[in-house]
Design an enzyme around this catalytic site. Structure first.
Site, PDB file in Angstrom:
ATOM      1  N   GLU A 177       0.840  -1.195   0.000  1.00  0.00           N
ATOM      2  CA  GLU A 177       0.000   0.000   0.000  1.00  0.00           C
ATOM      3  C   GLU A 177       0.880   1.252   0.000  1.00  0.00           C
ATOM      4  O   GLU A 177       1.766   1.370   0.844  1.00  0.00           O
ATOM      5  CB  GLU A 177      -0.912  -0.018   1.232  1.00  0.00           C
ATOM      6  CG  GLU A 177      -1.909  -1.176   1.191  1.00  0.00           C
ATOM      7  CD  GLU A 177      -2.381  -1.615   2.572  1.00  0.00           C
ATOM      8  OE1 GLU A 177      -2.063  -0.942   3.575  1.00  0.00           O
ATOM      9  OE2 GLU A 177      -3.068  -2.662   2.649  1.00  0.00           O
ATOM     10  N   LEU A 205      -6.011  -1.895  -1.091  1.00  0.00           N
ATOM     11  CA  LEU A 205      -5.900  -1.919   0.368  1.00  0.00           C
ATOM     12  C   LEU A 205      -6.376  -3.289   0.868  1.00  0.00           C
ATOM     13  O   LEU A 205      -7.526  -3.452   1.269  1.00  0.00           O
ATOM     14  CB  LEU A 205      -6.750  -0.781   0.957  1.00  0.00           C
ATOM     15  CG  LEU A 205      -6.259  -0.157   2.256  1.00  0.00           C
ATOM     16  CD1 LEU A 205      -7.017   1.121   2.542  1.00  0.00           C
ATOM     17  CD2 LEU A 205      -6.344  -1.109   3.416  1.00  0.00           C
ATOM     18  N   ALA A 206      -5.506  -4.274   0.780  1.00  0.00           N
ATOM     19  CA  ALA A 206      -5.904  -5.659   1.033  1.00  0.00           C
ATOM     20  C   ALA A 206      -4.657  -6.459   1.400  1.00  0.00           C
ATOM     21  O   ALA A 206      -3.884  -6.863   0.530  1.00  0.00           O
ATOM     22  CB  ALA A 206      -6.576  -6.235  -0.212  1.00  0.00           C
ATOM     23  N   GLU A 207      -4.467  -6.684   2.702  1.00  0.00           N
ATOM     24  CA  GLU A 207      -3.205  -7.272   3.160  1.00  0.00           C
ATOM     25  C   GLU A 207      -3.047  -8.728   2.748  1.00  0.00           C
ATOM     26  O   GLU A 207      -1.950  -9.165   2.395  1.00  0.00           O
ATOM     27  CB  GLU A 207      -3.070  -7.136   4.683  1.00  0.00           C
ATOM     28  CG  GLU A 207      -2.796  -5.712   5.150  1.00  0.00           C
ATOM     29  CD  GLU A 207      -4.028  -4.825   5.158  1.00  0.00           C
ATOM     30  OE1 GLU A 207      -5.149  -5.362   5.066  1.00  0.00           O
ATOM     31  OE2 GLU A 207      -3.878  -3.594   5.257  1.00  0.00           O
ATOM     32  N   GLN A 255       1.938  -2.231   5.614  1.00  0.00           N
ATOM     33  CA  GLN A 255       2.181  -0.844   6.035  1.00  0.00           C
ATOM     34  C   GLN A 255       2.544  -0.728   7.512  1.00  0.00           C
ATOM     35  O   GLN A 255       3.399   0.060   7.881  1.00  0.00           O
ATOM     36  CB  GLN A 255       0.955  -0.012   5.710  1.00  0.00           C
ATOM     37  CG  GLN A 255       1.246   1.451   5.590  1.00  0.00           C
ATOM     38  CD  GLN A 255       0.185   2.157   4.767  1.00  0.00           C
ATOM     39  OE1 GLN A 255      -0.953   2.288   5.189  1.00  0.00           O
ATOM     40  NE2 GLN A 255       0.542   2.591   3.574  1.00  0.00           N
ATOM     41  N   PHE A 256       1.861  -1.489   8.349  1.00  0.00           N
ATOM     42  CA  PHE A 256       2.199  -1.601   9.766  1.00  0.00           C
ATOM     43  C   PHE A 256       2.043  -3.067  10.142  1.00  0.00           C
ATOM     44  O   PHE A 256       1.092  -3.711   9.698  1.00  0.00           O
ATOM     45  CB  PHE A 256       1.259  -0.759  10.645  1.00  0.00           C
ATOM     46  CG  PHE A 256       1.497   0.728  10.531  1.00  0.00           C
ATOM     47  CD1 PHE A 256       2.295   1.397  11.456  1.00  0.00           C
ATOM     48  CD2 PHE A 256       0.930   1.461   9.502  1.00  0.00           C
ATOM     49  CE1 PHE A 256       2.514   2.764  11.349  1.00  0.00           C
ATOM     50  CE2 PHE A 256       1.149   2.824   9.386  1.00  0.00           C
ATOM     51  CZ  PHE A 256       1.940   3.484  10.323  1.00  0.00           C
ATOM     52  N   ILE A 299      -1.124  -6.942   9.806  1.00  0.00           N
ATOM     53  CA  ILE A 299      -0.769  -8.184   9.125  1.00  0.00           C
ATOM     54  C   ILE A 299      -1.735  -9.342   9.413  1.00  0.00           C
ATOM     55  O   ILE A 299      -1.787 -10.293   8.628  1.00  0.00           O
ATOM     56  CB  ILE A 299       0.701  -8.593   9.456  1.00  0.00           C
ATOM     57  CG1 ILE A 299       1.312  -9.359   8.271  1.00  0.00           C
ATOM     58  CG2 ILE A 299       0.794  -9.381  10.746  1.00  0.00           C
ATOM     59  CD1 ILE A 299       2.812  -9.520   8.343  1.00  0.00           C
ATOM     60  N   PRO A 302      -4.834 -10.042   8.727  1.00  0.00           N
ATOM     61  CA  PRO A 302      -5.584 -10.596   7.586  1.00  0.00           C
ATOM     62  C   PRO A 302      -4.724 -11.431   6.641  1.00  0.00           C
ATOM     63  O   PRO A 302      -5.261 -12.234   5.876  1.00  0.00           O
ATOM     64  CB  PRO A 302      -6.111  -9.337   6.863  1.00  0.00           C
ATOM     65  CG  PRO A 302      -6.078  -8.261   7.876  1.00  0.00           C
ATOM     66  CD  PRO A 302      -4.926  -8.583   8.790  1.00  0.00           C
ATOM     67  N   HIS A 357      -0.653   0.720  15.956  1.00  0.00           N
ATOM     68  CA  HIS A 357       0.515   1.131  15.172  1.00  0.00           C
ATOM     69  C   HIS A 357       1.770   0.952  16.012  1.00  0.00           C
ATOM     70  O   HIS A 357       2.671   1.784  15.973  1.00  0.00           O
ATOM     71  CB  HIS A 357       0.403   2.602  14.733  1.00  0.00           C
ATOM     72  CG  HIS A 357      -0.745   2.901  13.822  1.00  0.00           C
ATOM     73  ND1 HIS A 357      -2.033   3.004  14.264  1.00  0.00           N
ATOM     74  CD2 HIS A 357      -0.792   3.101  12.481  1.00  0.00           C
ATOM     75  CE1 HIS A 357      -2.838   3.278  13.238  1.00  0.00           C
ATOM     76  NE2 HIS A 357      -2.111   3.336  12.150  1.00  0.00           N
TER      77      HIS A 357
END
Lengths: 329, 334
Positions: free
Chosen positions: A29, A58-60, A82-83, A87, A89, A131
């Site tokens: 992302e 936007l789909a981990e 991203q963070f 993770i 998902p 985060h």
């Protein structure tokens, strides 16, 4: 020798490897034109184009699952989450798929890929619950994965190059508090830091502090304080939490006879428990004190307000107190 | 029976040899599937999962591919499809009996978890729909390397409820990737009927929502599937993006050897399902068209039986895995 930050070390490792090997590509992302929310992929989109630096939806699960498909087809993908907090998902893809592809196909298929994610928090990071987490133990539990948590720019670059070239899936977790706070000279020429080898950061004969990631720097600060009182603490940076460097754990424990394991992640059922078990199994005769551990308390993650975050975070003071307890034992 | 001059033209432009070959592959898949279920009932194969009723859909799709060039990411009902892609009956008897030489997994996985690098068949696990994303990544790689290769990924209609399904179709449509999403809809996900899986009439109704082509085809009609799959494969190969192809199949057997579908399907439903056996249907069509003459179907059946007998003999003799090998292939061997 150029002086660079931790995040620049990550970025330059990817850039160097993409220039060297056209099988390497990056997806995640905001990794494209923006260059990632922390700038870890800055400039890569302009240098290599949208075919190799892929802005994912936007789909981990998809970021990891598509990267797995690329690896199966012979590429060397780097998937950026991203963070690390986001993770979960993708856990099915990482644990059920990436980790098992070689084993379940009896070696017919393999999954060489890197899953990069910023992890960790701190009193002044303000990452709050989602985060800031350090989830490495979840991945370290899984055979088939390798899990790297570098603590310095030099290690970050050398380990990331090794991870990209590794024939198996590597989880590569970067402490976000280090991204810009840490700066050091790294070699200009290509170098690799082997996965699975720890490093003695600071030699000492009295106590071993075994740690990794950002906590390494807190442990060194604490060790410096004890040195003023004549207590020599050996600080060991594991660098990799799967596979663990058993020999460095055993050798430092046998040398000092007193071991503190420290990590930012929640303490219970964590990496520290495994390190303590190795020490108990292999160094029982040489121990002068029970193995001690320090880590995150029994709350889910680091809260937002500084007064609350302090309860979670370690820092040199808490590590120092624990080391003094061990010294007095 | 007199061979009809017009028959080949009516049959999707396929030659009589190709039509006979398609029928033969359907029969081989069916007989092998039946044999594995027998081995299970004999207590020799601990687990079996059947694809009976899906043979026409799988042969129709398989023949639309350039075998040896295109890729397949299968799911557990694709026995006939992996045979069409080049795997052998012996490969699956070795798997059913848990023998070391099982090329899918060396007897590490349950049977039905297909995979063979030599045949461009990607290794598969048990979680449903995870393979959708792998196919998207494979297709992304083909595009990156500017290859004209196509990947087909299959799944049941139940799998289309998973998040990975959604994420994969969305991604593939955004990047116009060369992938065909094949849904083998047999109306049941173990015991749950389609009406409890989705509120739309067809999985392929969702294609428009992803911005890709979609088609529903009678999965009992091998030539209709062949035509629809050929169109989808051509679309993918020519850079026009993915297709959601839904083949309406019947599930002749229970979900697996540990299931009994009589507990949740009515006798009428099961009778109707049996009346739609695609292998019987294609035989009838080929005989009516004069492609199969008297005795041809029996001869094909016997040839397939002989192949399976010989394969089973080999599989019976093959050794089980050496216990020490259980520790291998966790990571690349140093």
């Amino acid at each position: 020798m150029a002086e660079i930050t931790y995040v620049e070390a990550i970025r330059s490792a990817m850039e160097d490897e993409m220039r060297r090997d056209d099988r390497v590509l990056v997806m995640g992302e905001d990794v494209g034109a923006k260059g990632g929310v922390f700038g870890a992929t800055a400039g890569l989109f302009a240098a290599f184009g949208e075919e190799r630096v892929i802005d994912s939806p936007l789909a981990e699960a998809a970021i990891v699952g598509v990267a797995i498909g690329c690896a199966l087809a012979g590429l060397r993908p780097i998937a950026e989450i991203q963070f690390l907090d986001f993770i979960p998902p993708a856990m099915d893809q990482i644990i059920s798929e990436a980790a098992k592809i070689r084993y379940r196909s009896n070696g017919d298929w393999s999954c060489p890929m890197v899953i990069r994610a910023p992890c960790g928090g701190g009193v002044h990071v303000h990452g709050a619950l989602y985060h800031s987490q350090s989830l490495e133990a979840m991945f370290a539990h899984v055979p088939g994965l390798k899990v790297v948590v570098p603590s310095t720019p030099t290690d970050a670059k050398g380990l990331l190059l090794a991870a990209i070239r590794d024939p198996d899936p590597v989880c590569f977790f970067e402490h976000k508090a280090l991204y810009r706070s840490l700066r050091e000279e790294v070699p200009d020429d290509e170098y690799l830091v082997p996965i699975g080898q720890g490093r003695v950061v600071r030699e000492g004969r009295d106590i071993s502090c075994i740690t990794y990631g950002a906590t390494v720097h807190e442990a060194v600060a604490a060790a410096d304080r004890l040195a003023k009182d004549g207590v020599q603490v050996e600080v060991v940076d594991l660098r990799t939490v799967r596979p663990l460097d058993r020999s460095i754990i055993i050798s430092t424990a046998r040398k000092t006879g007193k071991v503190l394991v420290a990590h930012e992640a929640n303490l219970a059922i964590g990496v520290g428990a495994e390190v303590a078990a190795i020490v108990a199994e292999e160094c029982f005769q040489q121990l002068d004190a029970p193995v001690m551990r320090i880590g995150g308390p029994e709350i889910p993650a680091i809260p937002f307000a500084e007064s609350l975050a302090e309860v979670y975070c370690l820092g040199p003071d808490k590590i120092e107190a624990k080391l003094r307890e061990l010294a007095a034992y | 029976m007199v061979v009809s001059e017009s028959a080949p033209a009516e049959m999707a432009g396929l030659s009589q040899d190709q039509l006979r070959s398609m029928y033969r592959d359907m029969v081989l898949g069916r007989l092998l599937d039946e044999r594995i279920l027998v081995l299970n009932r004999q207590g020799r194969a601990p687990f079996a999962i059947s694809g009976q009723g899906h043979e026409a859909a799988q042969v129709g799709v398989g023949y639309a591919l350039r075998r040896g060039h295109d890729w397949l990411v299968p799911y557990y009902r694709d026995l006939t499809l992996v045979l069409v892609m080049g795997m052998e009956p012996k490969d699956h008897l070795l798997a059913a009996l848990g023998k070391a030489a099982d090329p899918n997994s060396g007897a590490r996985q349950m049977p039905g978890h297909y995979g063979s690098r030599a045949h461009n068949i990607v290794t598969t696990g048990s979680p449903v729909a995870t393979q959708i994303l792998h196919a998207v990544g494979v297709a992304q790689s083909f595009r990156y390397r500017k290859e004209d290769t196509v990947v087909v990924v299959s799944v049941g209609e139940g799998g289309s409820s998973e998040g990975d399904w959604h994420e994969g179709l969305n991604w593939a449509a955004i990047y116009h990737l060369p992938v065909v999403f094949l849904v083998e809809n047999n109306a049941y996900a173990i015991s749950v009927p389609q009406s409890r899986q989705m509120a739309v009439a067809h999985v392929a109704d969702r294609a428009a929502g992803y911005g890709m082509a979609g088609a529903v085809v009678d999965g009992g009609d091998v030539l209709a599937v062949y035509r629809a799959a050929s169109e989808a494969v051509e679309r993918a190969r020519s850079g026009q993006g993915p297709t959601l192809l839904e083949a309406l199949c019947v599930r002749l057997q229970s979900h697996s050897s540990d299931d009994d579908q009589r507990r949740y399907r009515t006798a009428e439903d099961l009778a109707d399902t049996r009346a739609h056996d695609p292998v019987v249907r294609f035989r009838t069509e080929l005989e009516a068209a004069g492609v199969l003459l008297d005795g041809d179907a029996d001869e094909i059946r016997q040839e397939c039986q002989r192949l399976i007998e010989a394969a089973q003999e080999e599989a019976d003799q093959a050794p089980v895995p050496d216990a020490a090998s259980a520790l291998m292939h966790v990571y690349a061997e140093a």
